[in-house]
Design a protein around this motif. Structure first.
Motif, PDB file in Angstrom:
ATOM      1  N   ARG A 137       5.234   1.326  -1.892  1.00 47.89           N
ATOM      2  CA  ARG A 137       4.748   2.485  -1.159  1.00 47.89           C
ATOM      3  C   ARG A 137       3.431   2.978  -1.745  1.00 47.89           C
ATOM      4  O   ARG A 137       3.298   3.166  -2.952  1.00 47.89           O
ATOM      5  N   HIS A 138       2.444   3.207  -0.847  1.00 44.44           N
ATOM      6  CA  HIS A 138       1.160   3.771  -1.244  1.00 44.44           C
ATOM      7  C   HIS A 138       0.923   5.035  -0.416  1.00 44.44           C
ATOM      8  O   HIS A 138       0.895   4.972   0.814  1.00 44.44           O
ATOM      9  N   VAL A 139       0.751   6.153  -1.082  1.00 41.75           N
ATOM     10  CA  VAL A 139       0.546   7.429  -0.393  1.00 41.75           C
ATOM     11  C   VAL A 139      -0.943   7.593  -0.109  1.00 41.75           C
ATOM     12  O   VAL A 139      -1.752   7.699  -1.022  1.00 41.75           O
ATOM     13  N   PHE A 140      -1.316   7.586   1.166  1.00 38.23           N
ATOM     14  CA  PHE A 140      -2.736   7.769   1.492  1.00 38.23           C
ATOM     15  C   PHE A 140      -3.044   9.204   1.902  1.00 38.23           C
ATOM     16  O   PHE A 140      -4.183   9.641   1.856  1.00 38.23           O
ATOM     17  N   ARG A 176     -13.772  -1.318   6.794  1.00 45.64           N
ATOM     18  CA  ARG A 176     -12.396  -1.132   6.334  1.00 45.64           C
ATOM     19  C   ARG A 176     -11.610  -0.356   7.388  1.00 45.64           C
ATOM     20  O   ARG A 176     -12.127   0.622   7.950  1.00 45.64           O
ATOM     21  N   PRO A 177     -10.380  -0.748   7.675  1.00 48.51           N
ATOM     22  CA  PRO A 177      -9.589  -0.017   8.672  1.00 48.51           C
ATOM     23  C   PRO A 177      -9.146   1.337   8.155  1.00 48.51           C
ATOM     24  O   PRO A 177      -8.669   1.473   7.023  1.00 48.51           O
ATOM     25  N   ASP A 178      -9.322   2.348   8.994  1.00 44.26           N
ATOM     26  CA  ASP A 178      -8.911   3.711   8.692  1.00 44.26           C
ATOM     27  C   ASP A 178      -7.655   4.045   9.483  1.00 44.26           C
ATOM     28  O   ASP A 178      -7.185   3.246  10.300  1.00 44.26           O
ATOM     29  N   PRO A 207     -10.465   4.042   1.196  1.00 43.50           N
ATOM     30  CA  PRO A 207     -11.329   3.787   0.047  1.00 43.50           C
ATOM     31  C   PRO A 207     -11.465   2.290  -0.212  1.00 43.50           C
ATOM     32  O   PRO A 207     -10.831   1.466   0.443  1.00 43.50           O
ATOM     33  N   LEU A 208     -12.299   1.924  -1.186  1.00 44.73           N
ATOM     34  CA  LEU A 208     -12.439   0.519  -1.553  1.00 44.73           C
ATOM     35  C   LEU A 208     -11.102  -0.075  -1.952  1.00 44.73           C
ATOM     36  O   LEU A 208     -10.768  -1.204  -1.602  1.00 44.73           O
ATOM     37  N   ASP A 209     -10.319   0.700  -2.684  1.00 43.91           N
ATOM     38  CA  ASP A 209      -8.971   0.294  -3.064  1.00 43.91           C
ATOM     39  C   ASP A 209      -7.982   1.095  -2.219  1.00 43.91           C
ATOM     40  O   ASP A 209      -7.777   2.280  -2.460  1.00 43.91           O
ATOM     41  N   ARG A 254      -5.795   7.326  -3.092  1.00 47.48           N
ATOM     42  CA  ARG A 254      -5.726   8.355  -2.060  1.00 47.48           C
ATOM     43  C   ARG A 254      -6.933   8.255  -1.130  1.00 47.48           C
ATOM     44  O   ARG A 254      -8.047   7.986  -1.563  1.00 47.48           O
ATOM     45  N   TRP A 255      -6.698   8.479   0.154  1.00 50.67           N
ATOM     46  CA  TRP A 255      -7.735   8.391   1.168  1.00 50.67           C
ATOM     47  C   TRP A 255      -8.311   9.787   1.453  1.00 50.67           C
ATOM     48  O   TRP A 255      -7.674  10.801   1.195  1.00 50.67           O
TER      49      TRP A 255
END
Length: 384
Positions: A184-187, A209-211, A237-239, A243-244
């Protein structure tokens, strides 16, 4: 009476003129897949491998496969508490056939059902994805990290739990059949308040990059009071594991539910098409400054949205179904962002709509899961 929609510009009124002249849905043939139970979501793919598009839907804790062309039901899962509010479908385990993903709203739960060798006789094994996020209303597939494999986007839209008012993307494991959860990645960490709903996915700012776009309905159920009623997008972001950055598109839009990126007017900038599915209205926001243009000010509770070239003329159209209006419709774009409404059905409610070729004739049909209509139906595009 429909609530007044703000910010009606001259172009908005022009768009309203276009939708005032509409065609009827008499030519869209209605095919009943299932009826008799409240159904919030349905997806379609060739699950049997016979070249025909089948349907999987969930109604009252029961997930069923409906086999085309006669829609014979096969029960895949009948677990108490597995009432799914939204779903997705893709080849999760990489074995060449489509699987099913379902999500329960609260307490949050996302699982996938593995399509077996014999989908009509063998058991569809159930595998976990996530049980921490809470308030899962939207699910969307997309290659978030650019590794060539589809990931899953989901919200944690409740204001309580481990990840309140948030949204995440879930990376598919290398061995999904053996995994106890997806990474899980929290954006959106706490900045997606107000009861978020459905996602969009695409490169909004043109950086390659897809948003991710998202809407939140707000209203009396939102906690804290006064939150929600916004459309927004999060910049990747690049990574993408970090967080976005959130960008507000518009607020004070009661009942905001759907928002998807598309180049509406052919000017090279990404725009956003949206619905106010717990209030009224379909609209689009013109990029890059997000000037609003209303497509349809009248349709009530257009809770779902499909953004696709419906008529094959090379520009992006839209389709929805308003459960308050009991109307399914698609909106024909003239290529410049002026739309004309075509009524597909004047007696259909929906929580979910999918646009795809259901009958293999080369045009786009509409699959609808009707919660108040208590059915799953598809409407045959009369263009061919």
């Amino acid at each position: 009476m429909t609530r007044r929609i703000p910010e009606l510009t001259a172009l908005t009124l022009l768009c309203s003129f276009f939708v005032a002249s509409f065609t009827s849905g008499a030519d869209w043939k209605r095919h009943v897949v299932f009826e008799g139970e409240h159904t919030a979501t349905a997806v379609a793919a060739d699950y049997t491998g016979d070249g025909r598009v089948d349907v999987i839907s969930n109604s009252q804790d029961t997930t069923r496969l409906f086999v085309a062309p006669d829609w014979k039901p096969v029960v895949l899962d009948q677990t108490k508490g597995h009432g799914f509010i939204h779903s997705e479908t893709f080849d999760v385990d990489g074995d060449g056939d489509p699987d099913f993903i379902g999500a329960r709203y609260s307490p949050g739960l996302a699982v996938w059902l593995e399509r077996p060798a014999d989908p009509l006789k063998d058991r569809w094994n159930l595998h976990p994805i996530d049980s921490t996020i809470n308030g899962i209303h939207g699910l969307l597939k997309g290659d978030v990290d650019g590794d060539g494999r589809l990931d899953l986007i989901a919200n944690s839209g409740q204001p309580v739990g481990e990840l309140p008012n948030s949204a995440v993307w879930l990376k598919r494991p290398d061995r999904p059949r053996e995994a106890t959860h997806w990474q899980r990645h929290v954006f959106a960490s706490g900045d997606a308040d107000g009861l978020s709903h459905y996602f969009g996915f695409g490169d909004i700012n043109g950086d390659g990059r897809p948003d991710i776009s998202l809407a939140a309905k707000g209203g009396p159920q939102a906690v804290p009071a006064g939150t929600g009623e916004w459309f927004a997008w999060w910049e990747a972001p690049l990574d993408p594991a970090q967080r976005w950055k959130k960008h507000l598109v518009a607020d004070k839009h009661p009942g905001a539910t759907c928002i998807q990126p598309a180049n509406v007017n052919g000017d090279g900038h990404m725009d956003l098409i949206a619905t106010r599915g717990h209030d009224a209205g379909v609209l689009w926001f013109e990029g890059p400054d997000w000037k609003p243009h209303f497509i349809d000010t009248e349709i009530k509770e257009p809770h779902c949205l499909a953004v696709i070239d419906m008529d094959g003329d090379g520009d992006i159209d839209a389709a929805t179904c308003g459960y308050g209006s009991r109307m399914a419709a698609w909106y024909e774009n003239d290529g410049k962002g002026r739309f004309r409404r075509h009524v597909v059905s004047s007696d259909q409610c929906a929580y979910d709509i999918r646009a795809l070729d259901m009958d293999g004739d080369g045009d786009i049909d509409l699959l609808i899961a009707g919660q108040l209509s208590r059915n799953v139906v598809w409407y045959e595009n009369p263009q061919r």
